[in-house]
Design a protein around this motif. Structure first.
Motif, short mmCIF file in Angstrom:
data_model
loop_
_atom_site.label_atom_id
_atom_site.label_comp_id
_atom_site.label_asym_id
_atom_site.label_seq_id
_atom_site.Cartn_x
_atom_site.Cartn_y
_atom_site.Cartn_z
N VAL A 51 1.04 -1.15 0.02
CA VAL A 51 0.11 -0.13 -0.19
C VAL A 51 0.82 0.80 -0.29
O VAL A 51 0.44 2.32 -0.51
CB VAL A 51 -1.22 0.00 1.33
N LEU A 52 1.80 1.91 0.81
CA LEU A 52 3.00 2.35 0.97
C LEU A 52 3.08 2.85 -0.53
O LEU A 52 3.68 3.62 -0.86
CB LEU A 52 3.50 2.50 2.03
N LEU A 53 4.09 1.39 -0.79
CA LEU A 53 4.75 1.54 -2.60
C LEU A 53 4.06 1.80 -3.11
O LEU A 53 4.47 3.15 -4.01
CB LEU A 53 6.01 0.65 -1.96
N GLY A 54 2.98 1.66 -3.12
CA GLY A 54 1.73 2.28 -4.31
C GLY A 54 1.38 3.15 -3.90
O GLY A 54 1.30 3.65 -5.99
N LEU A 55 1.70 3.93 -3.06
CA LEU A 55 0.82 5.03 -3.10
C LEU A 55 1.70 5.72 -3.64
O LEU A 55 1.38 7.50 -4.28
CB LEU A 55 0.27 5.35 -1.53
N TYR A 56 3.06 5.54 -3.18
CA TYR A 56 4.02 6.30 -3.03
C TYR A 56 4.38 6.73 -4.83
O TYR A 56 4.70 7.67 -5.22
CB TYR A 56 5.48 5.95 -2.03
N GLY A 57 4.55 5.46 -5.24
CA GLY A 57 4.91 6.14 -6.18
C GLY A 57 3.39 5.93 -7.41
O GLY A 57 3.96 6.56 -8.74
N LEU A 58 2.43 5.95 -7.14
CA LEU A 58 1.78 6.59 -8.12
C LEU A 58 0.96 8.03 -8.22
O LEU A 58 1.53 8.64 -8.86
CB LEU A 58 0.10 6.31 -7.30
N CYS A 59 1.52 8.78 -6.63
CA CYS A 59 2.10 10.38 -6.92
C CYS A 59 2.81 10.63 -7.33
O CYS A 59 2.95 11.31 -7.98
CB CYS A 59 1.70 10.43 -5.38
N ARG A 60 4.65 9.54 -7.38
CA ARG A 60 5.36 10.03 -8.07
C ARG A 60 4.87 9.82 -9.67
O ARG A 60 5.04 11.16 -10.72
CB ARG A 60 6.72 9.45 -7.72
N SER A 61 4.43 9.07 -9.60
CA SER A 61 4.10 9.01 -11.81
C SER A 61 3.48 9.71 -12.05
O SER A 61 3.27 10.01 -13.54
CB SER A 61 3.17 7.16 -11.33
#
Length: 276
Positions: A51-61
């Motif tokens: 969840v945390l890495l997915g959220l961070y990756g989504l925000c950066r993307s």
């Protein structure tokens, strides 16, 4: 046979808030050992990394302006984390579907990302639309059949085949990339997945041996952790590949938390996406 033996090992475990397990798999962690409300505590909380890495990756993307398919991939990582937590927290079959089904959908998106270069070269008008429709149809059919027949081995084999297909193409991308930091991210994607799979196999096939140890190594929880890293690094590497294909200036950057991310230089930011 492994499923039966693992389930039999848990018959003496206390029944918690969610009642007796109805899932087709009961993992090696003792049920309700740490909480009356969480069936498998460590297998549940370890999903937080997805969840945390997915959220961070989504925000950066989104911030870097990548195509929607990359956003969708990171969303898939987060949904898989939530679904897996629901499954391990309850050991109910309906929530097992919330774990396994998003895994397949995320892998179908991953196939579209990894093979996008080949898709763009198909000499058919709107080829990407047809490919998206085809992959979506596969996902819908799998979801329906999986919900009805509750197969576990077929799911595992299907997921494994998809993983091998994507890994094979990613290795070809790896050979074309010269930047050492980007190549390191790709290696992390593969090695993390392999280490995680080793823990998965250990927990799945050698539960009785592990139960005899002074401390349960919680192999399935480690599978979540390593796969969380792998699921994050894979899209990061493919974002780098995509920017190189578009002749954009891009680099891999270490954050203050030690997490690798991708930075597209301002004068080389991608244009508004024209396709998924």
């Amino acid at each position: 046979m492994e499923h039966a033996s693992m389930r039999a090992a848990d018959t003496s475990a206390p029944v918690g808030f969610w009642g007796p397990p109805t899932s087709t798999i009961d993992w090696c962690e003792l049920n309700y050992e740490h909480s009356f409300y969480i069936a498998e505590f460590w297998n549940t909380v370890s999903n937080s990394l997805f969840v945390l890495l997915g959220l961070y990756g989504l925000c950066r993307s989104i911030k870097m302006g990548f195509e929607p398919r990359f956003h969708l991939q990171f969303i898939g990582v987060m949904v898989t984390g939530f679904g897996s937590a629901m499954f391990h927290g309850t050991l109910q079959h309906v929530y097992q579907q919330c774990d396994e089904t998003p895994m397949v959908w995320a892998m179908l998106v991953w196939i579209y990302i990894v093979y996008n270069n080949e898709i763009e070269q198909i000499p058919v008008k709107h080829a990407s639309t047809y490919v998206i429709a085809f992959l979506t149809t596969i996902g819908v059919i799998f979801t329906a059949i999986h919900a009805i027949y509750r197969f576990t081995t077929v799911f595992q084999v299907f997921f494994g085949v998809l993983a091998v297909l994507t890994c094979a193409r990613l290795c070809m991308h790896y050979a074309e990339v010269k930047d050492q930091r980007a190549r390191a991210v790709a290696r992390s994607y593969v090695t993390s997945a392999l280490i995680g799979f080793a823990f998965w196999m250990m927990d799945y096939h050698y539960c009785h041996t592990l139960r005899g140890l002074p401390v349960n190594p919680q192999g399935h929880a480690w599978w979540h952790i390593f796969m969380g890293v792998s699921s994050y690094h894979g899209p990061i590497f493919m974002q780098y590949v995509r920017m190189e294909q578009l002749k954009r200036k891009v680099r891999i950057h270490d954050t203050c938390l030690g997490i690798q991310t991708i930075v597209v230089e301002e004068n080389g930011a991608p244009e508004k996406p024209k396709q998924l």
